[in-house]
Scaffold this motif. Structure first.
Motif, mmCIF file in Angstrom:
data_model
loop_
_atom_site.group_PDB
_atom_site.id
_atom_site.type_symbol
_atom_site.label_atom_id
_atom_site.label_comp_id
_atom_site.label_asym_id
_atom_site.label_seq_id
_atom_site.Cartn_x
_atom_site.Cartn_y
_atom_site.Cartn_z
ATOM 1 N N VAL A 301 0.841 -1.208 0.000
ATOM 2 C CA VAL A 301 0.000 0.000 0.000
ATOM 3 C C VAL A 301 0.876 1.259 0.000
ATOM 4 C CG1 VAL A 301 -1.961 -1.044 1.214
ATOM 5 C CG2 VAL A 301 -0.089 -0.067 2.544
ATOM 6 N N THR A 302 0.273 2.363 -0.400
ATOM 7 C CA THR A 302 0.843 3.691 -0.164
ATOM 8 C C THR A 302 0.056 4.268 1.020
ATOM 9 O OG1 THR A 302 -0.714 4.934 -1.513
ATOM 10 C CG2 THR A 302 1.165 3.954 -2.669
ATOM 11 N N PRO A 303 0.414 5.471 1.506
ATOM 12 C CA PRO A 303 -0.314 5.990 2.673
ATOM 13 C C PRO A 303 -1.797 6.296 2.426
ATOM 14 C CG PRO A 303 1.792 7.122 2.381
ATOM 15 C CD PRO A 303 1.584 6.299 1.167
ATOM 16 N N ASN A 304 -2.218 6.473 1.176
ATOM 17 C CA ASN A 304 -3.652 6.734 0.972
ATOM 18 C C ASN A 304 -4.165 6.242 -0.389
ATOM 19 O OD1 ASN A 304 -3.489 8.972 -1.055
ATOM 20 N ND2 ASN A 304 -2.312 9.921 0.613
ATOM 21 N N GLU A 305 -5.482 6.157 -0.483
ATOM 22 C CA GLU A 305 -6.125 5.589 -1.670
ATOM 23 C C GLU A 305 -5.848 6.394 -2.931
ATOM 24 O OE1 GLU A 305 -10.353 4.572 -1.521
ATOM 25 O OE2 GLU A 305 -9.972 3.757 0.485
ATOM 26 N N GLU A 306 -5.744 7.707 -2.737
ATOM 27 C CA GLU A 306 -5.510 8.570 -3.887
ATOM 28 C C GLU A 306 -4.164 8.244 -4.542
ATOM 29 O OE1 GLU A 306 -5.141 13.285 -4.454
ATOM 30 O OE2 GLU A 306 -6.388 12.636 -2.746
ATOM 31 N N LEU A 307 -3.154 8.062 -3.687
ATOM 32 C CA LEU A 307 -1.827 7.700 -4.209
ATOM 33 C C LEU A 307 -1.846 6.297 -4.827
ATOM 34 C CD1 LEU A 307 0.809 9.032 -1.633
ATOM 35 C CD2 LEU A 307 0.578 9.682 -4.037
ATOM 36 N N ASP A 308 -2.577 5.391 -4.215
ATOM 37 C CA ASP A 308 -2.721 4.043 -4.786
ATOM 38 C C ASP A 308 -3.212 4.150 -6.230
ATOM 39 O OD1 ASP A 308 -2.010 2.939 -2.371
ATOM 40 O OD2 ASP A 308 -4.019 2.244 -1.832
ATOM 41 N N LYS A 309 -4.271 4.936 -6.388
ATOM 42 C CA LYS A 309 -4.882 5.111 -7.715
ATOM 43 C C LYS A 309 -3.892 5.696 -8.712
ATOM 44 C CE LYS A 309 -9.852 5.725 -7.449
ATOM 45 N NZ LYS A 309 -10.737 6.739 -6.895
ATOM 46 N N LYS A 310 -3.184 6.701 -8.234
ATOM 47 C CA LYS A 310 -2.212 7.387 -9.085
ATOM 48 C C LYS A 310 -1.102 6.411 -9.508
ATOM 49 C CE LYS A 310 0.425 11.639 -8.733
ATOM 50 N NZ LYS A 310 0.913 12.633 -7.762
ATOM 51 N N PHE A 311 -0.695 5.587 -8.550
ATOM 52 C CA PHE A 311 0.358 4.611 -8.848
ATOM 53 C C PHE A 311 -0.123 3.581 -9.877
ATOM 54 C CE2 PHE A 311 2.414 0.470 -7.954
ATOM 55 C CZ PHE A 311 3.675 0.798 -8.437
ATOM 56 N N ILE A 312 -1.332 3.118 -9.695
ATOM 57 C CA ILE A 312 -1.887 2.127 -10.629
ATOM 58 C C ILE A 312 -1.958 2.712 -12.044
ATOM 59 C CG2 ILE A 312 -3.997 0.822 -11.205
ATOM 60 C CD1 ILE A 312 -4.340 0.597 -8.020
ATOM 61 N N ALA A 313 -2.301 4.006 -12.118
ATOM 62 C CA ALA A 313 -2.351 4.672 -13.428
ATOM 63 C C ALA A 313 -0.947 4.761 -14.038
ATOM 64 C CB ALA A 313 -2.961 6.060 -13.283
ATOM 65 N N LYS A 314 0.025 5.066 -13.202
ATOM 66 C CA LYS A 314 1.408 5.148 -13.698
ATOM 67 C C LYS A 314 1.881 3.781 -14.208
ATOM 68 C CE LYS A 314 6.125 6.379 -12.383
ATOM 69 N NZ LYS A 314 6.477 7.425 -13.364
ATOM 70 N N CYS A 315 1.498 2.749 -13.493
ATOM 71 C CA CYS A 315 1.859 1.396 -13.928
ATOM 72 C C CYS A 315 1.330 1.142 -15.339
ATOM 73 C CB CYS A 315 1.291 0.359 -12.963
ATOM 74 S SG CYS A 315 2.268 0.203 -11.468
ATOM 75 N N LYS A 316 0.077 1.506 -15.524
ATOM 76 C CA LYS A 316 -0.558 1.270 -16.824
ATOM 77 C C LYS A 316 0.228 1.955 -17.943
ATOM 78 C CE LYS A 316 -5.053 0.458 -18.699
ATOM 79 N NZ LYS A 316 -6.363 1.029 -18.923
ATOM 80 N N GLU A 317 0.671 3.180 -17.678
ATOM 81 C CA GLU A 317 1.479 3.908 -18.676
ATOM 82 C C GLU A 317 2.764 3.154 -18.990
ATOM 83 O OE1 GLU A 317 2.290 7.715 -16.932
ATOM 84 O OE2 GLU A 317 0.137 8.149 -16.777
ATOM 85 N N ASN A 318 3.209 2.348 -18.029
ATOM 86 C CA ASN A 318 4.450 1.596 -18.206
ATOM 87 C C ASN A 318 4.219 0.134 -18.578
ATOM 88 O OD1 ASN A 318 7.021 3.224 -17.413
ATOM 89 N ND2 ASN A 318 5.372 3.935 -16.078
ATOM 90 N N ASN A 319 3.018 -0.147 -19.094
ATOM 91 C CA ASN A 319 2.746 -1.521 -19.551
ATOM 92 C C ASN A 319 2.627 -2.550 -18.432
ATOM 93 O OD1 ASN A 319 2.162 -2.071 -22.140
ATOM 94 N ND2 ASN A 319 4.281 -2.274 -22.825
ATOM 95 N N ILE A 320 2.407 -2.053 -17.213
ATOM 96 C CA ILE A 320 2.242 -2.952 -16.063
ATOM 97 C C ILE A 320 0.756 -3.009 -15.736
ATOM 98 C CG2 ILE A 320 2.679 -3.184 -13.579
ATOM 99 C CD1 ILE A 320 5.421 -1.883 -14.093
ATOM 100 N N ILE A 321 0.167 -4.198 -15.838
ATOM 101 C CA ILE A 321 -1.281 -4.280 -15.621
ATOM 102 C C ILE A 321 -1.650 -5.237 -14.490
ATOM 103 C CG2 ILE A 321 -1.753 -3.705 -18.054
ATOM 104 C CD1 ILE A 321 -2.749 -6.729 -18.234
ATOM 105 N N ASN A 322 -2.900 -5.106 -14.051
ATOM 106 C CA ASN A 322 -3.467 -5.965 -12.999
ATOM 107 C C ASN A 322 -2.674 -5.897 -11.691
ATOM 108 O OD1 ASN A 322 -5.644 -6.981 -14.515
ATOM 109 N ND2 ASN A 322 -4.315 -8.453 -15.525
#
Ligand SMILES: *Cc1c(COP(=O)(O)O)cnc(C)c1O
Length: 360
Positions: A301-322
């Motif tokens: 986890v990160t400290p909050n849900e907003e950062l979690d979401k942001k991280f997941i979006a960044k992953c997607k930009e980098n071809n990292i899914i699920n």
């Protein structure tokens, strides 16, 4: 061709070599002139496939001779009912250890058929550890003890096999089968849905000690009766033929790579890379207590849900899914099964480092 880094908990990434071979043989398996998908399950060609798949399981997993190896259908969840219907028949009692959703679902299902007891539970800390048990914790007259060996959602793995004395021990190994050596002789039954580390969903591999068979409840549906399946060499009805074929290819691949010792070595190396980063990160946190950490599923986890979401979006930009955590826990989860490369985990850690820099 585009290929993503797929950290899905299941269905999950497959060895590319296996997918390529399956593609090559799609229209014509060996010299049969047919796809395995089109083949009679009673044909000599398919008989060779299912026989070879079983031989490879026995060899790679070091299955003792007094165990049956079955290919079943309906996914791991179907076994939640089949297990009590087959085995909860002497005293109508079974003991369960609840380490997460899958163990709990198995328990709920078994409660329909007899007296089930929760012997230990790690719910108090959101299933972030494996509860310790002693032999005396289990009821002497329990027909079996049930555990989920690797908890896919919460990312815990039993650091050792619980001692249940003479009471048969049954384990769901869906998300850790073939990931490291396992002493099958300690269990009365282990089983796994194939979609985490073996093949596609729907197929189940079950390994059952022979003396467990033959006591099914009279109401047990024939399709769930393990003895019937064993007597018919998993061919009572049409099995998941294509799944068994993919399973055979994956097993051939694992054997060629060096078997389960080699898988374990690679899996430890991958998991260490990720956990070591998590343990020193000021932004990301691993959620599981160290001794009970899974080699296959790494929640963080990160400290909050907003950062979690942001991280997941960044992953997607980098071809990292699920990489999103299970809906019941949130955060993130990286499933790093056998087929996930070291390079894939390196890529993930690289993106995490970048994200940490951007967000501190
Ligand atoms: C995925 C999973 C299941 C459910 O498998 P299905 O084939 O979808 O029924 C059960 N147990 C564990 C440990 C799992 O990881």
């Amino acid at each position: 061709m585009k290929r993503v880094y797929n950290f899905s908990a299941g269905p999950s990434t497959m060895p590319e070599e296996v997918l390529k071979q399956a593609a090559e043989e799609m229209l014509c398996y060996k010299d049969s002139g047919q796809s395995v998908m089109e083949m009679s399950h009673r044909s000599p060609e398919f008989n060779e496939i299912i026989t070879h798949a079983e031989e490879l399981i026995r060899e790679i997993m070091n299955v003792p001779d007094n165990y049956k190896v079955l290919f079943l259908q309906g996914g791991a969840s179907t076994q939640f009912a089949a297990i009590p219907l087959n085995f909860m028949q002497k005293n109508r009692k079974a003991d369960y250890i609840i380490t997460g959703n899958w163990a709990n679902k198995a328990y709920q299902e078994a409660c329909k058929y007899g007296d089930c007891k929760i012997v230990a539970n790690s719910k108090d800390k959101t299933y972030s550890y494996i509860p310790k048990t002693k032999r005396e914790d289990f009821r002497e007259d329990a027909d079996y003890v049930y555990i989920c060996y690797n908890n896919t959602i919460y990312g815990t793995l039993y650091p050792e096999i619980p001692d249940t004395g003479d009471i048969p021990l049954i384990a769901d190994i869906s998300s850790c089968i073939l990931s490291e050596p396992l002493d099958i002789s300690k269990f009365a039954m282990v089983y796994a849905g194939a979609q985490k580390n073996v093949a596609q969903s729907g197929l189940v591999i079950a390994i059952i000690r022979e003396d467990m068979l033959g006591n099914a409840h009279p109401m047990c549906p024939t399709m769930l009766n393990y003895q019937v399946m064993a007597e018919n060499d998993s061919l009572y009805n049409t099995p998941n033929c294509y799944g068994i074929y993919i399973c055979m290819l994956v097993l051939e691949y694992i054997k060629k790579m060096g078997g389960l010792e080699e898988m374990q070595k690679r899996n430890i190396k991958k998991a260490d890379l990720l956990y070591d980063y998590l343990d020193q990160s000021k932004l990301f946190n691993a959620t599981v207590e160290k001794p009970d950490r899974s080699l296959m599923n790494v929640p963080f986890v990160t400290p909050n849900e907003e950062l979690d979401k942001k991280f997941i979006a960044k992953c997607k930009e980098n071809n990292i899914i699920n990489i999103k955590g299970h809906r019941s826990v949130g955060g993130m989860r990286a499933s790093i099964y056998n087929a996930m490369s070291y390079e894939g985990v390196e890529k993930l850690v690289e993106v995490m480092k970048e994200f940490e820099k951007e967000n501190n």
